[in-house]
Design an enzyme around this catalytic site. Sequence first.
Site, PDB file in Angstrom:
ATOM      1  N   SER A 195       0.833  -1.204   0.000  1.00 62.47           N
ATOM      2  CA  SER A 195       0.000   0.000   0.000  1.00 62.47           C
ATOM      3  C   SER A 195       0.865   1.250   0.000  1.00 62.47           C
ATOM      4  O   SER A 195       1.971   1.265   0.552  1.00 62.47           O
ATOM      5  CB  SER A 195      -0.888   0.000   1.250  1.00 62.47           C
ATOM      6  OG  SER A 195      -1.490   1.254   1.454  1.00 62.47           O
ATOM      7  N   TYR A 227      -2.669  -0.013  10.731  1.00 57.17           N
ATOM      8  CA  TYR A 227      -2.850  -0.579   9.400  1.00 57.17           C
ATOM      9  C   TYR A 227      -1.581  -0.434   8.562  1.00 57.17           C
ATOM     10  O   TYR A 227      -1.077  -1.410   7.988  1.00 57.17           O
ATOM     11  CB  TYR A 227      -4.020   0.088   8.682  1.00 57.17           C
ATOM     12  CG  TYR A 227      -4.069  -0.243   7.204  1.00 57.17           C
ATOM     13  CD1 TYR A 227      -4.482  -1.504   6.767  1.00 57.17           C
ATOM     14  CD2 TYR A 227      -3.672   0.692   6.249  1.00 57.17           C
ATOM     15  CE1 TYR A 227      -4.494  -1.819   5.418  1.00 57.17           C
ATOM     16  CE2 TYR A 227      -3.684   0.379   4.902  1.00 57.17           C
ATOM     17  CZ  TYR A 227      -4.093  -0.877   4.486  1.00 57.17           C
ATOM     18  OH  TYR A 227      -4.095  -1.183   3.147  1.00 57.17           O
ATOM     19  N   LYS A 254       1.080  -3.230   7.054  1.00 61.59           N
ATOM     20  CA  LYS A 254       1.343  -3.392   5.627  1.00 61.59           C
ATOM     21  C   LYS A 254       2.844  -3.314   5.341  1.00 61.59           C
ATOM     22  O   LYS A 254       3.367  -4.071   4.521  1.00 61.59           O
ATOM     23  CB  LYS A 254       0.599  -2.332   4.817  1.00 61.59           C
ATOM     24  CG  LYS A 254      -0.904  -2.470   4.832  1.00 61.59           C
ATOM     25  CD  LYS A 254      -1.388  -3.782   4.237  1.00 61.59           C
ATOM     26  CE  LYS A 254      -1.332  -3.808   2.737  1.00 61.59           C
ATOM     27  NZ  LYS A 254      -1.925  -5.054   2.171  1.00 61.59           N
ATOM     28  N   ARG A 312      -4.865  12.802  -3.226  1.00 59.04           N
ATOM     29  CA  ARG A 312      -4.584  11.378  -3.308  1.00 59.04           C
ATOM     30  C   ARG A 312      -4.395  10.983  -4.775  1.00 59.04           C
ATOM     31  O   ARG A 312      -4.789  11.703  -5.689  1.00 59.04           O
ATOM     32  CB  ARG A 312      -5.749  10.556  -2.714  1.00 59.04           C
ATOM     33  CG  ARG A 312      -6.011  10.779  -1.246  1.00 59.04           C
ATOM     34  CD  ARG A 312      -4.900  10.241  -0.367  1.00 59.04           C
ATOM     35  NE  ARG A 312      -5.212  10.373   1.055  1.00 59.04           N
ATOM     36  CZ  ARG A 312      -4.898  11.424   1.797  1.00 59.04           C
ATOM     37  NH1 ARG A 312      -4.286  12.472   1.244  1.00 59.04           N
ATOM     38  NH2 ARG A 312      -5.195  11.447   3.083  1.00 59.04           N
TER      39      ARG A 312
END
Length: 282
Positions: free
Chosen positions: A39, A99, A103, A167
């Site tokens: 990610s 999270y 990852k 983003r």
Amino acid sequence: GFTTETSKYVDVNVNGTAGIFESIARGNSKIEKIVIASSQGVYGEGAYQCKKDGPIVAGPRPLEQLKKKQWDPLCPRCGNRLEPVPTAEEKPKECETPYTLSKEFSERLALAQGRRLGIPVVALRYGVTYGPRQSIFNPYTGVVSIFSTRILNGLPPVVYEDGEQTRDFVYVGDVAKATLFVMENEKADFEVFNVGTGKATTVAELGRTLTSIYGKKIELQIPGEFRWGDVRHIILNPGKLTQLGFQAQTSLEEGLSFFAKWIQGQGKVKQYFTEAYERLKT
């Protein structure tokens, strides 16, 4: 949630990855290659440039700064506002949420175990992936789904900060093609690649584009709230994968149209964000 889900993230992402490699090491299965879904979250904040001090690695924005609604990261040397630039694979990783930490570790674990077992591994750091068959039931992930279900129920998309955070939204079809591309290309073995478009989209722009696609006249709701751990800007530099021969082809407008056509074919969709909002805030 930041505190209540920590062990779950670690268990699923880290222990899950470890378990797969333990199974491979024990068994007689002929695994030719592994591509691990990493990610962009492993970077934390994206890359930045200071007009005075040059390239800067920005850590998480201090809580006190966010409480003052000062959204943009500041240069730790001179205090100037930093300008975002595309993030390449060699950028230091500054992630801090459960999270993203899980990852990062699962990515590193997979590459290390692949080398140990002699199995080629490729890690792909996906941008914000969206598209048909994305979950419309999970209120915690998937901004395209969250915005869409609210718009289709006549409700405004809720945008954090001031909506100007950016983003890199990448269509799921391009993500699938990139995954197959590195799977079949030996030059990708044991490498890490960004999978994105290299194009910055503000969250407010995403919301306005979706309302237009659905033909709704709904204003965005921007209450000025924030989520600790969110990054301000991250735009992926896809150059390393482009040099190998792959490039994402789907524009944001085209990809969102594909998603809109799919979700509108699902019948009446419920939106789950409102009832989860207070839990998210807590």
